[in-house]
Design a protein around this motif. Structure first.
Motif, PDB file in Angstrom:
ATOM      1  N   UNK A 200      58.625  59.884  49.238  1.00  0.00           N
ATOM      2  CA  UNK A 200      57.622  59.264  50.376  1.00  0.00           C
ATOM      3  C   UNK A 200      57.284  60.310  51.061  1.00  0.00           C
ATOM      4  N   UNK A 201      56.235  60.523  51.697  1.00  0.00           N
ATOM      5  CA  UNK A 201      55.511  61.577  52.465  1.00  0.00           C
ATOM      6  C   UNK A 201      56.530  61.730  53.856  1.00  0.00           C
ATOM      7  N   UNK A 202      57.313  60.627  54.256  1.00  0.00           N
ATOM      8  CA  UNK A 202      58.277  60.661  55.472  1.00  0.00           C
ATOM      9  C   UNK A 202      59.694  61.229  54.913  1.00  0.00           C
ATOM     10  N   UNK A 203      59.682  61.831  53.766  1.00  0.00           N
ATOM     11  CA  UNK A 203      61.056  62.232  53.400  1.00  0.00           C
ATOM     12  C   UNK A 203      61.023  63.857  53.151  1.00  0.00           C
ATOM     13  N   UNK A 204      61.761  64.541  53.623  1.00  0.00           N
ATOM     14  CA  UNK A 204      61.949  65.984  53.456  1.00  0.00           C
ATOM     15  C   UNK A 204      62.895  66.211  52.679  1.00  0.00           C
ATOM     16  N   UNK A 205      62.584  67.083  51.468  1.00  0.00           N
ATOM     17  CA  UNK A 205      63.726  67.531  50.880  1.00  0.00           C
ATOM     18  C   UNK A 205      64.490  68.567  50.848  1.00  0.00           C
ATOM     19  N   UNK A 206      65.664  68.817  50.541  1.00  0.00           N
ATOM     20  CA  UNK A 206      66.384  70.084  50.811  1.00  0.00           C
ATOM     21  C   UNK A 206      66.926  70.567  49.378  1.00  0.00           C
ATOM     22  N   UNK A 207      66.056  71.395  48.611  1.00  0.00           N
ATOM     23  CA  UNK A 207      66.333  71.676  47.226  1.00  0.00           C
ATOM     24  C   UNK A 207      66.295  70.425  46.446  1.00  0.00           C
ATOM     25  N   UNK A 208      67.242  69.961  45.436  1.00  0.00           N
ATOM     26  CA  UNK A 208      67.343  68.827  44.686  1.00  0.00           C
ATOM     27  C   UNK A 208      68.473  67.831  45.208  1.00  0.00           C
ATOM     28  N   UNK A 209      68.996  68.223  46.157  1.00  0.00           N
ATOM     29  CA  UNK A 209      70.386  67.436  46.221  1.00  0.00           C
ATOM     30  C   UNK A 209      70.372  66.824  47.720  1.00  0.00           C
ATOM     31  N   UNK A 210      69.488  67.243  48.851  1.00  0.00           N
ATOM     32  CA  UNK A 210      69.681  66.818  50.068  1.00  0.00           C
ATOM     33  C   UNK A 210      68.253  66.053  50.468  1.00  0.00           C
ATOM     34  N   UNK A 211      68.199  65.032  51.325  1.00  0.00           N
ATOM     35  CA  UNK A 211      66.995  64.473  51.800  1.00  0.00           C
ATOM     36  C   UNK A 211      67.183  63.911  53.174  1.00  0.00           C
ATOM     37  N   UNK A 212      66.069  64.221  53.945  1.00  0.00           N
ATOM     38  CA  UNK A 212      66.232  63.310  55.471  1.00  0.00           C
ATOM     39  C   UNK A 212      64.869  62.770  55.806  1.00  0.00           C
ATOM     40  N   UNK A 213      64.931  61.946  56.384  1.00  0.00           N
ATOM     41  CA  UNK A 213      63.655  61.171  56.870  1.00  0.00           C
ATOM     42  C   UNK A 213      63.223  61.740  58.139  1.00  0.00           C
ATOM     43  N   UNK A 214      61.771  61.890  58.166  1.00  0.00           N
ATOM     44  CA  UNK A 214      61.119  62.715  59.170  1.00  0.00           C
ATOM     45  C   UNK A 214      60.165  61.873  59.885  1.00  0.00           C
ATOM     46  N   UNK A 215      59.806  62.219  61.176  1.00  0.00           N
ATOM     47  CA  UNK A 215      58.634  61.673  61.618  1.00  0.00           C
ATOM     48  C   UNK A 215      57.375  61.868  61.186  1.00  0.00           C
ATOM     49  N   UNK A 216      56.982  63.185  61.133  1.00  0.00           N
ATOM     50  CA  UNK A 216      55.648  63.712  60.641  1.00  0.00           C
ATOM     51  C   UNK A 216      55.585  63.789  59.063  1.00  0.00           C
ATOM     52  N   UNK A 217      54.612  63.392  58.582  1.00  0.00           N
ATOM     53  CA  UNK A 217      54.287  63.068  57.224  1.00  0.00           C
ATOM     54  C   UNK A 217      54.297  64.667  56.709  1.00  0.00           C
ATOM     55  N   UNK A 218      54.632  64.671  55.411  1.00  0.00           N
ATOM     56  CA  UNK A 218      54.676  65.973  54.583  1.00  0.00           C
ATOM     57  C   UNK A 218      53.479  66.045  53.524  1.00  0.00           C
ATOM     58  N   UNK A 219      52.649  67.048  53.584  1.00  0.00           N
ATOM     59  CA  UNK A 219      51.803  66.963  52.682  1.00  0.00           C
ATOM     60  C   UNK A 219      51.856  67.187  51.309  1.00  0.00           C
ATOM     61  N   UNK A 220      52.542  66.082  50.634  1.00  0.00           N
ATOM     62  CA  UNK A 220      52.857  66.321  49.214  1.00  0.00           C
ATOM     63  C   UNK A 220      51.669  66.242  48.519  1.00  0.00           C
ATOM     64  N   UNK A 221      51.795  66.940  47.345  1.00  0.00           N
ATOM     65  CA  UNK A 221      50.844  66.550  46.262  1.00  0.00           C
ATOM     66  C   UNK A 221      50.602  65.090  45.446  1.00  0.00           C
ATOM     67  N   UNK A 222      49.290  64.655  45.328  1.00  0.00           N
ATOM     68  CA  UNK A 222      49.242  63.675  44.698  1.00  0.00           C
ATOM     69  C   UNK A 222      50.021  63.210  43.471  1.00  0.00           C
ATOM     70  N   UNK A 223      50.726  62.098  43.439  1.00  0.00           N
ATOM     71  CA  UNK A 223      51.604  61.812  42.181  1.00  0.00           C
ATOM     72  C   UNK A 223      51.738  60.389  41.784  1.00  0.00           C
TER      73      UNK A 223
END
Length: 400
Positions: A200-223
């Motif tokens: 989801x656009x409100x999830x920030x990934x750290x590599x392939x092992x970590x994830x954190x929920x954030x307030x500002x949306x991340x501009x991920x490509x459409x999928x």
């Protein structure tokens, strides 16, 4: 008459004891309800204050832009009107008004910034909805337990009685139980990598092992596989046979970990798309106070204390999903989800468990799909890490 007199005295003492116990229990319940109401009122005040602060901040910027644009339009209108009123022979006045108009134009009259892409306070209702759902589920579960206690002392069910023995029938158990050492589970270790195309656009990934929920949306490509209404992410690869084991470290916030069917639509709305709120997923949830398991919209609270490291074991052959607390190389079973076996004839019926009934009706259907590890970060700043499956303690992250 002497015997009746002694019996009457005993009965009177019993009546007095029941009445006094009821009065004390009413007082305790009333006090606890008042404390719970105070907690909810405090949370309500905090959320409303959060909305007010977000509204004030954004309104300040937007209203400032509005006043600036209205002032520019007023100056331009006045300069144009004054210019039209200058006599044709008065060149000096004409040049003065023309200069005034030019200065007004140079200030710029383009449109101001558009509406913000995301209003920081619009996630408040989702947080409150999670609290409401948890409260409603907890009330339902506790009320059902109260109704099942019975009205007399002989009917009270205690841990370790026949009902518990029935649920722990050794025929329904297998080698993957709580007494197994952690090294045993490592034989089934499965390397989980987070799939960025599902985040989801409100999830920030750290590599392939970590994830954190954030307030500002991340501009991920459409999928087409990206979640659009729930702060969720799936693991890469799909599981369809064998036994798999992985571990997750809860660093902060409300976190749910479990599995989800590969073909489940990521565009489902929030109420049906969340992990464990449908027949295509199930999970273990930590809500900041307690663990619980969710399946098909039904929650079962667990009595176990918090463990930062959780082990998940998926057993396709047995159609079971187990959650463990992992600490210092030791495994403690939190809950093993599995349909119960048909009761043998002549075995007395045990009290109906709504959660187990839901499992018996629908859980086996989950294993007709290919499943993926799934993660739901419910609260802002929720943070988790997929643990390295080492034989030593896997807690390698510094907690705040």
């Amino acid at each position: 008459m002497d015997e009746l007199g002694a019996g009457i005295a005993q009965s009177r003492r019993t009546v007095a004891l029941i009445k006094s116990a009821a009065v004390a229990e009413r007082e305790r319940v009333s006090r606890l309800f008042a404390e719970a109401a105070a907690i909810l009122q405090g949370f309500q005040a905090e959320v409303l204050s959060f909305i007010d602060e977000g509204e004030a901040t954004m309104l300040g910027r937007s209203q400032g832009d509005l006043r600036r644009q209205e002032g520019q339009r007023s100056r331009l209108s006045r300069a144009r009107r004054n210019l039209g009123q200058v006599p044709e022979a008065d060149s000096v006045s004409f040049l003065q008004e023309l200069l005034e108009l030019r200065l007004a134009l140079e200030e710029g009259c383009g449109p101001g910034p558009g509406p913000p892409r995301e209003l920081s306070f619009t996630k408040s209702s989702q947080a409150v909805q999670v609290v409401r759902d948890g409260l409603a589920s907890a009330c339902t579960s506790q009320w059902e337990q109260l109704q099942g206690l019975g009205s007399d002392e002989d009917g009270l069910q205690k841990p370790g009685t026949e009902a518990d023995a029935e649920s722990q029938d050794p025929e329904s158990a297998n080698s993957l139980e709580s007494e197994a050492p952690r090294d045993y589970f490592l034989k089934f270790a499965y390397i989980v990598d987070l799939d960025s195309d599902t985040a989801d656009k409100f999830l920030q990934l750290f590599g392939t092992k970590g994830v954190k929920r954030v307030l500002c949306p991340i501009n991920y490509p459409e999928s087409p596989t990206r979640f659009t209404h729930c702060e969720q992410v799936l693991g890469e690869g799909a599981l369809d046979r064998g036994t798999y084991y992985w571990e997750v470290e809860i660093i902060e916030g409300w976190v749910s970990v479990g599995v989800m069917a590969e073909d489940f639509s990521p565009q489902e709305p929030y109420d049906r798309g969340r992990l464990g709120r449908n027949a295509h997923s199930c999970c273990l949830q930590w809500n900041g106070r307690s663990f619980s398991v969710w399946f098909h919209g039904l929650e079962l609270l667990l009595p176990h204390p918090f463990s930062p490291t959780v082990g998940i074991c998926l057993e396709y052959a047995d159609r079971a999903l187990a959650f463990y607390a992992v600490r210092d190389g030791k495994m403690s079973l939190l809950r093993r989800l599995k349909t119960s076996r048909a009761r043998r004839s002549g075995t007395p019926a045990s009290p109906v468990d709504p959660f187990q009934s839901r499992l018996d009706s629908h859980f086996a259907g989950l294993f007709t799909h290919r499943l993926k590890p799934a993660f739901f970060l419910e609260s802002v700043d929720a943070h988790l890490q997929i643990g390295p499956l080492k034989k030593s303690c896997i807690s390698v992250l510094k907690r705040r």
